[in-house]
Design an enzyme around this catalytic site. Sequence first.
Site, PDB file in Angstrom:
ATOM      1  N   SER A 279      -7.273  -3.377  -2.752  1.00 52.71           N
ATOM      2  CA  SER A 279      -6.505  -3.743  -3.945  1.00 52.71           C
ATOM      3  C   SER A 279      -5.626  -4.960  -3.682  1.00 52.71           C
ATOM      4  CB  SER A 279      -5.647  -2.563  -4.403  1.00 52.71           C
ATOM      5  OG  SER A 279      -6.453  -1.458  -4.752  1.00 52.71           O
TER       6      SER A 279
ATOM      7  N   HIS B  34       4.847  13.121  -6.985  1.00 51.32           N
ATOM      8  CA  HIS B  34       5.399  13.018  -8.333  1.00 51.32           C
ATOM      9  C   HIS B  34       4.317  12.790  -9.383  1.00 51.32           C
ATOM     10  CE1 HIS B  34       9.277  12.797  -6.397  1.00 51.32           C
ATOM     11  NE2 HIS B  34       8.891  11.757  -5.694  1.00 51.32           N
TER      12      HIS B  34
ATOM     13  N   HIS C 141      -8.250   4.372  -7.721  1.00 51.69           N
ATOM     14  CA  HIS C 141      -8.588   4.927  -6.399  1.00 51.69           C
ATOM     15  C   HIS C 141     -10.104   5.146  -6.291  1.00 51.69           C
ATOM     16  CE1 HIS C 141      -6.502   6.554  -2.865  1.00 51.69           C
ATOM     17  NE2 HIS C 141      -7.513   7.387  -2.744  1.00 51.69           N
TER      18      HIS C 141
END
Length: 348
Positions: A284, A231, A274
């Site tokens: 993270s 998406h 990233h």
Amino acid sequence: MKNLLKNAREQKNLKTREAAKLLEIDQALVSKFENGSRKPTREQIPKLASILEIDYETLMVAWLKEKILYEIGSDELALKAIHVTEEHIKNNLSFNRKEISNSLQLVLNEIDGLKKFLNQKSSNDRLRIAQTLELEYTFESNRIEGNMLTLHETDLIISEGLTVSGKSMREHLEAINHKEAIGYIKQLMERGFPFNERELLSIHNLILRGIIPEDAGSYRRVQVMITGSQHMPPKQNLVTQEMEDYFKWYESQKSNLHPVILAAKMYERLVTIHPFNDGNGRTSRLVMNLILLQHGYVIANIKGNYDNRMKYYNALVSAQTKNNKEDFLLYIAQIEKESLERYLSMIN
């Protein structure tokens, strides 16, 4: 502040060497805190508050007051500067509050209530339980990334040093490395070291050590197209510039945001950038939990089962593609609340 620290230690009938042992700092440093010749770092305040059972807000206000007085002294323009600064802080706080919905604020209030209760518990209970929960955190964080070890197998590998038949060397190293990375962020917290780029790269180095040695502790070396999910539109990412902006944002916001919000945003920002070829998710989450630990909270453990992974990914995609951070912030806040409740239930 020196009187707050000394009185709290004496009320607990602790000698300076005993307090130093609990705080994991030199005895001389405790004495310097109490005679005013040395100030604790900001990162040491949560641990001092917890060990000495001082209200965190009271101690933090005292620390900030002395820091302000040290910086501005008795300069004739000091009051004017304070007034201008007050307006600036109010504007920042007002802006940040607009980002927090009523439902999110309610969860934050519940978290802080649980944290106050946790601060009343003995450090011995907390140490014993933390070891159990850190094992679960290693298991779940690796499971999110596809590691197939069970909780029991993870325990055998990191606690007993055993190997598990049928499981890959990478899966073994992921368990060992993650445990060492947890130890590292706890060390940063306990010693009051600030979070910066060097520490981020050290955390990542631990995560990939022995797995992909050439990438461990290093950003991606070239510009790449990141999709993140089906998406998400492709994004051109110049890692070094984005990471510079990442740390600038952290420095500008670390004193303004609620610690849980700060931790969640640092997590979401880093995993979206990233910056590494591999290990972005684990790194993270460790950054998020370093910030939580620095402020006296507990490790937020995101479960790796299917339902939780889907909730996590959907909240993250919403934050990345629709610029809607609310779902992700609420998701992390609820995880921290559940982690605090689990922690307290184990003590009780």
